[in-house]
Enzyme design. Sequence first.
Site, PDB file in Angstrom:
ATOM      1  N   ASP A   1       0.826  -1.205   0.000  1.00  0.00           N
ATOM      2  CA  ASP A   1       0.000   0.000   0.000  1.00  0.00           C
ATOM      3  C   ASP A   1       0.863   1.259   0.000  1.00  0.00           C
ATOM      4  O   ASP A   1       0.563   2.232  -0.703  1.00  0.00           O
ATOM      5  CB  ASP A   1      -0.929   0.003   1.214  1.00  0.00           C
ATOM      6  CG  ASP A   1      -2.048  -1.017   1.086  1.00  0.00           C
ATOM      7  OD1 ASP A   1      -2.366  -1.405  -0.050  1.00  0.00           O
ATOM      8  OD2 ASP A   1      -2.592  -1.428   2.119  1.00  0.00           O
TER       9      ASP A   1
ATOM     10  N   HIS B   1      -4.508  -9.653   7.591  1.00  0.00           N
ATOM     11  CA  HIS B   1      -4.237 -10.280   6.307  1.00  0.00           C
ATOM     12  C   HIS B   1      -4.077 -11.789   6.455  1.00  0.00           C
ATOM     13  O   HIS B   1      -3.372 -12.435   5.686  1.00  0.00           O
ATOM     14  CB  HIS B   1      -2.985  -9.674   5.658  1.00  0.00           C
ATOM     15  CG  HIS B   1      -3.177  -8.259   5.232  1.00  0.00           C
ATOM     16  ND1 HIS B   1      -2.768  -7.205   5.996  1.00  0.00           N
ATOM     17  CD2 HIS B   1      -3.761  -7.726   4.116  1.00  0.00           C
ATOM     18  CE1 HIS B   1      -3.086  -6.074   5.378  1.00  0.00           C
ATOM     19  NE2 HIS B   1      -3.696  -6.368   4.246  1.00  0.00           N
TER      20      HIS B   1
ATOM     21  N   ASP C   1     -31.603 -29.605  20.238  1.00  0.00           N
ATOM     22  CA  ASP C   1     -30.223 -29.194  20.483  1.00  0.00           C
ATOM     23  C   ASP C   1     -29.561 -30.006  21.583  1.00  0.00           C
ATOM     24  O   ASP C   1     -28.520 -29.620  22.103  1.00  0.00           O
ATOM     25  CB  ASP C   1     -30.147 -27.700  20.811  1.00  0.00           C
ATOM     26  CG  ASP C   1     -31.126 -27.294  21.901  1.00  0.00           C
ATOM     27  OD1 ASP C   1     -31.695 -28.190  22.543  1.00  0.00           O
ATOM     28  OD2 ASP C   1     -31.311 -26.082  22.100  1.00  0.00           O
TER      29      ASP C   1
ATOM     30  N   SER D   1     -38.726 -24.473  26.887  1.00  0.00           N
ATOM     31  CA  SER D   1     -39.209 -25.432  27.882  1.00  0.00           C
ATOM     32  C   SER D   1     -39.660 -24.721  29.144  1.00  0.00           C
ATOM     33  O   SER D   1     -40.703 -25.038  29.724  1.00  0.00           O
ATOM     34  CB  SER D   1     -38.112 -26.443  28.213  1.00  0.00           C
ATOM     35  OG  SER D   1     -37.801 -27.221  27.090  1.00  0.00           O
TER      36      SER D   1
ATOM     37  N   THR E   1     -45.326 -34.158  20.892  1.00  0.00           N
ATOM     38  CA  THR E   1     -44.785 -33.238  21.893  1.00  0.00           C
ATOM     39  C   THR E   1     -45.099 -33.789  23.279  1.00  0.00           C
ATOM     40  O   THR E   1     -45.697 -34.856  23.425  1.00  0.00           O
ATOM     41  CB  THR E   1     -45.405 -31.831  21.775  1.00  0.00           C
ATOM     42  OG1 THR E   1     -46.783 -31.898  22.164  1.00  0.00           O
ATOM     43  CG2 THR E   1     -45.297 -31.303  20.355  1.00  0.00           C
TER      44      THR E   1
ATOM     45  N   ASP F   1     -40.138 -38.846  21.490  1.00  0.00           N
ATOM     46  CA  ASP F   1     -39.916 -37.416  21.666  1.00  0.00           C
ATOM     47  C   ASP F   1     -39.383 -37.155  23.068  1.00  0.00           C
ATOM     48  O   ASP F   1     -39.927 -37.672  24.064  1.00  0.00           O
ATOM     49  CB  ASP F   1     -41.232 -36.654  21.471  1.00  0.00           C
ATOM     50  CG  ASP F   1     -41.066 -35.167  21.716  1.00  0.00           C
ATOM     51  OD1 ASP F   1     -40.387 -34.507  20.908  1.00  0.00           O
ATOM     52  OD2 ASP F   1     -41.590 -34.686  22.735  1.00  0.00           O
TER      53      ASP F   1
ATOM     54  N   GLY G   1     -39.397 -34.426  24.924  1.00  0.00           N
ATOM     55  CA  GLY G   1     -40.325 -33.709  25.789  1.00  0.00           C
ATOM     56  C   GLY G   1     -41.419 -34.602  26.322  1.00  0.00           C
ATOM     57  O   GLY G   1     -41.806 -34.508  27.494  1.00  0.00           O
TER      58      GLY G   1
END
Length: 583
Positions: free
Chosen positions: A118, A224, A408, A453, A502, A562, A564
Amino acid sequence: MASDKPVTNKLINSPETCVDDNLRGLVAANPQLHLHPQHRVVTVRSKINNGKVAVIGGGGSGHEPFAAGFVGAGMLDGAVAGGIFSSPPTGNVLYAITYLYKYNSGGVLVLIGNYTGDRLNFGKAIEKAKLAGVKVEGVIVGEDVASSHNKTGGRGMCAEVYLFKMCGALAAQGASLEEVRNLAVESSQCMATLGVCLSPCSLPGQPPLFEIAHGMMELGAGVHGEAGIAKVKLGTAKEVVSLILQKIVEHLKLTSGDRVTAMVNNLGATSILEMNIINKEIKDFLVNRQITLERIYSGHMKSSLEMHGFQICLLHLSAEHGEGWLRLLDTTTLVPSWPAYPLPDCDDAEGSIGDDDDLTQHSDAKGANGPSLSCSEQTLLRDSLCAAAEALAQNEALLNRLDSGCGDGDCGTTLKKFSLAILEYTKTASMEYPSNVLWDLSEVAERDMGGTSGGIYSLGLSAAAQAYGSAKTNDAASWLLALDSATRAISKYGGADPGDRTMLDSIHAAVVAFKEQLSCGVYSIARAAAQAAERGAAGTAGMTARAGRASYVSSAYTTDEDAGARGAAIWLQAIFNYISKEI
């Protein structure tokens, strides 16, 4: 020798066209800009000579938004882009200077990052322009602490963006070329930058430029893609910020009572959550040193492609010039990449943090007391809750495993947090009024579980509290009303129904069995409801998910139960089984 490391995936068309495609995309999203494609120059749109000083920045690409992203009213008038991490050629810089001089007869100031390429290419363009009669000056910026011992000085880092803002604002006010240049020279001597990176970047079509071991970071990494001056063990955000700021404070010789602004430069892949934490730690560090932090400018300034890391640049607001510099930083600009907004009309720097305690004192009123329990009934309620909590804690790994394919992977951990909070609650809480206990548990779910939840359980328990509070007697019908009300509330606000895979599949099955056995006595109710909850959870295996997180993923991930639903079955069975043994 070819690298054996894999090429990093990038969303580009090709390594050869990515710079030009980037510039075209920038202008497409910002129609106030004009692209000169053959020279890779971006300028503000102008058709008349406004007589003011034009400010130019530039350098290699891969640092976005630097520098073309800061072109606009109140900042840069133009920017020159080179290849990825490569200085633009002299001819392109010369084109930018002469073009902008055509519409800015006050002259042109060129801000140059302190890199060999530069310095050479921009410097040669400036000298050529002078020979052609252009009124132009250049200022080299190099504020990097890590490389400050070099003969040519430190590398130019994100401090250039500070100069884009201040010089652009001063030029817009009609200052002369000499005045704008002097501002750049004086203020750059009061800036210092240092940063770290946790992972490297890679040039388009190339593998990562270097490697960082897990738990380590590079101190003094450049923009860089180069590694830093030392490999350092990764610490907490507080520890890392303290390490960086200590060196900057020493470099600038800051002392108690000094005033600064801070720029936090996201090197590319640092999350906003991390950046906000870094902001907080910067403020805490400086407050502890009794150094006044006037402003924080946080975001992508001069990045390094996808490098995970950040830099901090402090600007020392000197007694002589500090107020003027601060006014220039506060001047409004239309450049969207500049991360500052008009300041609110407030005098208290701490006024933006604090809770209204008066609200919380009146917002925790419980539902109607409802029926009360005898001493033996209170013991049964307390022990039933403990049994449910212990069962959930013991099944943390199972629930996490069930959640890992379509969620998750933290269902068990989340419910364990709830269970531990329940166990703590039952040690001292009164069980005399079940409606109040249910309300308390809804608050515990909201506070200690958190997330979706926590919201679901808190909602269901608060509905159960309201329903039980309206009951006249402590009997099975009152508890059925509470459980049924919880189910209805979860369905109404959660958007799920029985059969959607669910937690409702377990709870609804228990409610149905409860109703069917209502006239058969508590033992029959408890046994039937426990068995129904088990069938409800088992039935979710292979069921098509129509609500909840599992509905967002492929059905290939929903072949097991499930999480839950199994979690609800675990605590329902624990409560009903305990009751059936104790009565």
